[in-house]
Write a protein that holds these residues in place. Structure first.
Motif: not given
Length: 462
Positions: A3-4, A25-28, A80-83
């Motif tokens: 996920e981006t 950041y992406s989970k909790e 890589s998935n961080f804009e």
């Protein structure tokens, strides 16, 4: 498919940890988008971070050196998935990731150090073995240089080089002198720069040897050898700290490294003074006189004889000067029996030193020459003389108040009043703020007031 993740300034783009809640950041993490600013108390965030510039303009605004190597490292290591916005000026990196970057830079510097060292040693050996009388052989030039470096085996050697003793750094500290240690103390003229190596100073004896090896100004005279102090500033009431103990020496070294205003202080030696009193030719010590010591004045004749002056005689002399009696000034006393030359005595004379006193003559002289206080004043003008008479004068009244009383409407336009002692060319002119009772010493005084134009054009004067 991963996920981006949208850009947030409160998230570390390397490890994807929220700086506010310290969660992934992406989970909790459930924190919203928020701008955070570094502060000592960590208000608004939990993880410490560094705000690094990504452009030259941002580094210029922050007044730091632009690190191009950090920009390259950041673009090759963020998730890589961080804009990351293309026009981003600053990026917030957590301390942990920032230490990884610094460790990489440190390892590169360590490798480069040993690489240059080995290359330098190789050429030194070749130059030592080179015989300039023989021609160079091609096989010798074709030899390969072995520059393989074992970094782990040379770390201890690098640390030894890094921990070599520092060179002597001489710092010049001002030495000043005071008249005494106790307050209130007075600083004497002059100061001496004392060269001191703060890294090598360990004891009071070393500092004392360095100070007393210098040449002091003559105005300092005798000094107290066992008392040396320091002060943190040159303020008059600054505290002085004794340097007798080793702890005080260490405190002095720390303050001298931090501050430029630290000064060393020494003090004059106390000397018991003796006053020579020419009264009967004897010398009297200060300790013996104590509170009973008196200061006496006397007149000295051309032959060296003295006439002691009493308070009454000084009062009569002063009144005679104020009332402007003929022949009386600061050097010539009034001609009365009290100042008769027959009363003069030599300092070591055994004759009676009682002053001649005639109460009746002294009292008559005081009454005749009594200080005449100003009571009234009369005003004159060019066309009317007198203009106003018997104006009552009070204490501390000024010329300006008299003029306002006589002319309440003030002068005409572009005119001003001039106060004179007379209308003659040599007449005195008085200032408006002068007090009447300090100018006139008779019961009734006369002044002349003139009206003149105010000077506006100064070209004729300058």
């Amino acid at each position: 498919m991963t996920e981006t993740l949208a850009y947030r300034p409160n998230v570390c783009p390397i490890c994807l940890v929220c700086l506010v809640c310290a969660k992934s950041y992406s989970k909790e993490c459930a924190c919203p988008y928020a701008e955070i600013y570094w502060n000592k108390r960590r208000d608004g965030y939990q993880l410490d971070f560094c705000k690094n510039p990504l452009t030259q303009a941002a580094a210029t605004i922050k007044k730091i050196k632009f690190d191009k190597e950090f920009v390259r490292w950041f673009h090759s290591n963020y998730a890589s998935n961080f804009e990351v916005p293309p026009n981003l000026n600053y990026i917030n990196i957590c301390r942990k990731c920032n230490k990884k970057y610094k460790k990489k830079v440190h390892n590169f510097k360590l490798f480069f150090f040993f690489y240059c060292k080995k290359l330098f040693n190789f050429f030194i050996i070749k130059l030592e073995n080179l015989n300039l009388q023989k021609p160079l052989i091609e096989t010798e030039l074709e030899e390969t240089i072995d520059l393989t470096i074992d970094v782990t085996s040379n770390i201890q050697e690098y640390k030894k080089i890094k921990t070599l003793p520092k060179k002597k750094v001489i710092k010049y500290i001002s030495l000043v002198c005071f008249n005494q240690f106790e307050q209130p103390r007075k600083k004497l003229d002059g100061a001496i720069p004392i060269p001191i190596d703060l890294n090598m100073l360990t004891s009071f004896e070393e500092l004392e040897k360095e100070i007393f090896s210098c040449e002091f100004p003559k105005s300092w005279k005798e000094l107290e050898l066992d008392l040396i102090c320091y002060q943190l500033s040159s303020a008059p009431k600054s505290d002085h700290f004794n340097l007798k103990t080793n702890d005080a020496i260490q405190a002095f070294i720390e303050e001298a490294k931090k501050r430029k205003t630290v000064q060393l202080c020494i003090y004059q030696k106390k000397i018991s003074k003796k006053n020579k009193l020419t009264y009967g030719g004897s010398v009297v010590n200060d300790n013996e006189l104590q509170l009973s010591k008196k200061i006496r004045g006397c007149l000295i004749s051309d032959e060296g004889q003295h006439l002691k002056l009493t308070g009454e005689m000084i009062t009569i002399w002063a009144r005679a000067i104020i009332t402007k009696i003929d022949g009386v000034d600061e050097k010539n006393p009034p001609q009365i029996p009290a100042f008769n030359k027959s009363n003069y005595r030599f300092p070591n004379s055994n004759q009676s030193d009682k002053n001649y006193k005639d109460p009746e003559i002294t009292e008559n002289f005081i009454k005749e020459n009594e200080y005449q206080k100003l009571k009234t004043i009369t005003i004159h003008t060019k066309k009317r003389s007198p203009f106003m008479s018997n104006i009552h004068v009070t204490d501390n009244m000024t010329f300006e108040e008299i003029v306002k009383f006589a002319f309440p409407n003030g002068p005409s336009i572009n005119k001003r009043f001039i106060i004179k002692s007379s209308l003659d060319e040599n007449g005195k002119q008085y200032l408006p703020n002068q007090k009447l009772d300090q100018v006139f010493f008779e019961p009734n005084a006369h002044i002349w007031i003139d009206l003149v134009d105010i000077l506006k054009n100064y070209e004729d004067l300058f």
